[in-house]
Design a protein around this motif. Structure first.
Motif, short mmCIF file in Angstrom:
data_model
loop_
_atom_site.label_atom_id
_atom_site.label_comp_id
_atom_site.label_asym_id
_atom_site.label_seq_id
_atom_site.Cartn_x
_atom_site.Cartn_y
_atom_site.Cartn_z
N MET A 24 40.89 6.91 -43.24
CA MET A 24 39.59 7.29 -43.78
C MET A 24 38.42 6.98 -42.85
N GLU A 25 38.62 7.16 -41.56
CA GLU A 25 37.49 7.05 -40.63
C GLU A 25 36.58 8.26 -40.84
N ALA A 26 35.29 8.12 -40.56
CA ALA A 26 34.37 9.23 -40.79
C ALA A 26 34.73 10.39 -39.86
N ILE A 27 34.84 11.57 -40.44
CA ILE A 27 35.30 12.74 -39.69
C ILE A 27 34.39 13.04 -38.48
N GLN A 28 33.07 12.87 -38.68
CA GLN A 28 32.12 13.15 -37.60
C GLN A 28 32.37 12.25 -36.39
N LEU A 80 41.76 17.51 -42.35
CA LEU A 80 41.88 17.90 -43.77
C LEU A 80 43.32 17.88 -44.23
N GLU A 81 44.24 18.30 -43.35
CA GLU A 81 45.66 18.29 -43.75
C GLU A 81 46.15 16.85 -43.97
N PHE A 82 45.84 15.98 -43.03
CA PHE A 82 46.35 14.60 -43.12
C PHE A 82 45.68 13.80 -44.23
N GLU A 83 44.43 14.15 -44.52
CA GLU A 83 43.68 13.48 -45.58
C GLU A 83 44.40 13.67 -46.93
N GLN A 84 45.08 14.82 -47.06
CA GLN A 84 45.72 15.14 -48.35
C GLN A 84 47.17 14.65 -48.45
#
Ligand SMILES: [Zn+2]
Length: 311
Positions: free
Chosen positions: A271-275, A306-310
């Motif tokens: 959960m590191e910030a995507i930016q 997005l894929e790994f986040e899910q």
């Protein structure tokens, strides 16, 4: 001013040439991979009316009982041109068409070869994805190819294989289809064990960066790429780019799957910030030689996240 004028004249000429149907920017020409195995190496740019959407690699194998075509091109006209190019190598006709995937230029020529009596073969999931995207792809491709798309019918593969790996034979030629599920759900590779050639479909791109589409899976791509290496193929025919060996495929593609999965995937799961993640990995000298790197790399990172986040 002079350059503009030249461009203008050139584009007028191009339109005249296209509408008269004579000269196109790309003419498929068979290149021998080894023995009875051939490839059409497509140009690296976008689909257009001057390449008939054939901006991907397609292949064929000449057997005692006829030709096995790997993927059928993007339109009826394109399929006709492939048939002509095959006829320069053999007088045998196309008996089988195998689809490695569901992206437009892998299967929109099916209908033409089926009308000439060829069996259209694919894995079950590949055909399902073709049905799902048929309408969208037809609309999009007719936008790219304009009047050169006329007469094209989307015909999903109808002779379907069900196992994770399938062995089939024609005229003494053995082939193995194996799911990769990377670029599109249901994508496969085609492995020719006797010749040590693998047609990877859109699992492998070399010379240009691969695109992670909203429905692609980097998880599956990384896994499939590692499975591909275990085959130890002598000749890798990628979905896009020149014929390769393992070393080149790894440098231009496998290492990029690893990067996306290991760096972007891990950051997403932590959960590191995507930016921040995108900034940190924006510049990667080891991949910047790949065509379209500048325009596609950030989108690829974003979709991987997005894929790994899910997961
Ligand atoms: Zn492709």
């Amino acid at each position: 001013m002079k350059t503009y004028l030249n461009c203008f004249i050139a584009s007028i000429l191009m339109v005249i040439i296209i509408s008269s149907g004579n000269v196109l920017a790309y003419t498929p020409k068979a290149e021998k991979v080894t023995g009875n195995v051939y490839v059409f190496i497509g140009p690296l740019g976008q689909r257009s009316e001057v390449n008939d959407g054939l901006n991907n690699n397609l292949g064929f194998i000449v057997t005692k009982q006829g030709v096995i075509l790997i993927d059928s091109g993007a339109s009826r006209l394109g399929a006709e041109r492939l048939e002509k190019a095959i006829a320069e190598v053999t007088d045998k006709s196309v008996k089988w068409v195998i689809n490695t995937g569901s992206q437009d230029h892998r299967w929109l020529g099916n209908d033409y070869f089926a009308s000439k009596g060829a069996d259209i073969i694919a894995m079950e999931k590949t055909s399902k994805t073709q049905q799902k995207y048929a309408q969208d792809q037809t609309a999009r491709m007719s936008g790219f190819l304009k009047q050169r798309f006329e007469g094209t019918q989307a015909k999903p593969a109808s002779r379907l294989l069900n196992e994770k790996t399938n062995k089939i034979t024609l005229g003494g030629q053995s082939l193995e289809l194996h799911y990769t599920n990377a670029h599109y759900p249901g994508d496969t590779w085609v492995w020719l064990p006797e010749q040590s050639v693998v047609f990877t479909g859109d699992l492998v791109y070399v010379d240009r960066i691969f695109t992670v589409l909203p429905w692609s899976s980097v998880v599956n791509g990384q896994k499939a790429f590692h499975e591909l290496i275990i085959l130890n193929p002598k000749f890798i025919v990628p979905g896009h780019g020149g014929i390769s060996d393992i070393k080149k495929a790894k440098r231009d593609c496998g290492d990029y799957y690893d990067f996306l999965a290991e760096k972007i995937g891990t950051a997403a799961q932590e959960m590191e910030a995507i930016q921040d993640v995108m900034e940190q990995y924006n510049y990667l000298p080891q991949f910047k030689h790949l065509e379209h790197y500048e325009t596609i790399h950030r989108t690829n990172m974003n979709r991987t996240y997005l894929e790994f986040e899910q997961l």
